[in-house]
Design an enzyme around this catalytic site. Sequence first.
Site, short mmCIF file in Angstrom:
data_model
loop_
_atom_site.label_atom_id
_atom_site.label_comp_id
_atom_site.label_asym_id
_atom_site.label_seq_id
_atom_site.Cartn_x
_atom_site.Cartn_y
_atom_site.Cartn_z
N CYS A 5 -2.06 8.67 3.38
CA CYS A 5 -1.87 8.09 2.05
C CYS A 5 -3.10 8.35 1.18
O CYS A 5 -3.01 8.30 -0.04
CB CYS A 5 -1.59 6.61 2.16
SG CYS A 5 -2.77 5.74 3.20
N GLU A 61 0.90 -1.16 0.00
CA GLU A 61 0.00 0.00 0.00
C GLU A 61 0.93 1.20 0.00
O GLU A 61 1.60 1.48 0.99
CB GLU A 61 -0.86 -0.08 1.26
CG GLU A 61 -2.13 0.70 1.17
CD GLU A 61 -2.01 1.99 1.93
OE1 GLU A 61 -1.81 3.02 1.25
OE2 GLU A 61 -2.08 1.97 3.16
#
Length: 685
Positions: free
Chosen positions: A294, A255
Amino acid sequence: MKILQSWIAGVWTGTEPQQILHSAIDGSAIYASHAEALDFGAALTYARKIGLKNLLALDFQQRASILRTLAKYLTEHKEELYVISSHTGATRSDSWIDIEGGAGTVFAYASIGTNEFPSANVVHEGPAMPLGKQGHFSGTHILVPRQGVAVHINAFNFPVWGLLEKFAPSFLAGMPCIVKPATATSYLTEALVRQIHASGLLPEGSLQLIIGSTGNLLDLLEETDVVTFTGSAATAAQLKVHPNIVRRSIPFNAEADSLNCAILGPDIEAGDEELDLYVKEVVREMTAKAGQKCTAIRRAMVPAAQLDVVAEKIRARLDKTIVGDPRLEGVRMGPLASRAQQHDVLASIQQLAAGNQIICGGAVPVQLQGEGLEQGAFVAPTLIVCRQPMENSAVHEIEAFGPVTTLMPYKDMQEVLTLAAKGCGSLVATLVTKDPHIAAMAIPHMAARHGRLMILNAESAPESTGHGSPLPQLKHGGPGRAGGGEELGGSRAVKHYLQRAAVQGSPTMLAAVTAEHVRGAVVLESDVHPFRRYFEDLQIGMSLLTHRRTVSEADIVAFGGLSGDFFYMHFDEIAAKESPFGKRIAHGYFVLSAAAGLFVSPAPGPVLANYGLDTLRFIKPVGIGDTIRARLTCKRKIDRQKKDAKGVGQGVVAWDVEVTNQDNELVASYDILTLVAKKSDTAVA
Ligand code: NDP
């Protein structure tokens, strides 16, 4: 200055300082990582010999129950973490996302475990399917614990949530975890692991902590292990091709950072409520965690006609954002996690600004709320406008991991979809629109390159969980630059830590392996009605074949009168003749009700409630004069270790029901779901 310690092989290790860690607020040295090298061979042996053994001595339901208790414990002790968290630069509400978001995720996985997994360690991903004509050879799928270790490498921005969102599904799946937080904020993760350790709730060996480097850990992993990573795309790319990971096909879930976008739909104009919602969402994503998420919005795309009004509204809101010491009330945005991040973000802003216009920010803030913040890692909220986004590649490639967003105009839907795709794969995108047609056109197109898509308008806004919040129930992770991985998403995350196998054999063998009745398997006929057996006494495959009942026209008429369902197929002789069945037929729900009448044991007994049915299919019509009967078979038992209000323990039992006609043809098929009392807790009448 405190020296952080690793928790490896049942020992806290670390007395000599190595890397000094500074408070993001004022730059003071607060912790140090330890210099001692760790024995990763010992860590893995400990995880495999002790952790794995302890975890697999429990089943999914028992592990879910531990997660629930752990989540409560962490919630009770959260304030200790809040105090430490402010040194990462987090305001109270930033810390809430990390700390309570983390505990909330553990709660969510406790529920997912309870509601969706068996009280065993084999998950049947059925139904089994016949592979031969005679019904003696079938196939199905099972999911089992991988019998390996999960290594989780985390980013600096969520020291608590980052650990817990990966740990909860791995623990549920029966995998011991070795967790490596990013060094910069590892002091908060260390505090969390110390709390978990002090709780005494986890079986020994379930969780180990690395402060500092992973050393030769990845070289020592085996094919049953898993690695997950959150951090920069560059590190992900490097670790993904680690020779041992490649050689042993060790699953690697990444990720990574991404250039998430938010699109203001072409239907939105100045004065619309949705325009203000868009502005609020962009500003919230820029300032929450000082933009160190993120999922934060890096690219804001608006119709060209709205560019100036949106830029002005964002600037006005950012101007009002109080930046400073995150411990002070009224401060809306704290510093970045470290001076290194401050340096990187300021450098990225310079690159993004080339050929573009900085509307506000772009440097260390001039005004800060609080004292002694000169050495803090602050960056002012920064809005950049790029007027030629189709020609500028930097704004689609450079991620300033801080309070920075680039605003860009588009001329039409085609162009904005092209701009969105220039991120080359993102975690999330938001589309603000009032028009369902725009959503229906754009979202499926965007779904190819975005892991999560949020549609925002005045209707959804009051309940919206926000662009930037990954939820335990929904997938987190995106294609391409975002790493190509998947986390969370309810039970999907647990399944990432399980191994799937196809199994073939006779139905009786498949039933034995899956601990679920499979059609065609040997059944256990018994003199005692299965509904009169307590949970403990019921065995998978215990079965009842009922007496028969011939369906009459009177049944159909009576059922129509009772239900008010006078559909022509049941009542109109002429129309029914012209229908595909060529005759009047009984209501499907009559067949269902009549079957219940055939198999139910009416007197009070251990079956406490019928709470629904699954997989209902009406397979063949039942006409006037047909004779039906039912077979009821104990299909699945789940011990959720629950008691009712009176203290009576109960388990979930699913029953397979087959309704057949006089020619032994299946006419209806379904599972009924019941709660059945436990003998151990019930005074037998
Ligand atoms: P990194 O990719 O450098 O680090 C992420 C994690 O990987 C940290 O735990 C780090 O440990 C570890 N790591 C780094 N190199 C190795 C290695 N060779 N072997 C094993 N582990 C390793 O990201 P940063 O935290 O430094 O952040 C850099 C950038 O990444 C940010 O500026 C941002 O752009 C992006 N990012 C993306 C995030 C996301 O959620 N997608 C979150 C955070 C950052 P250590 O700290 O000890 O180096």
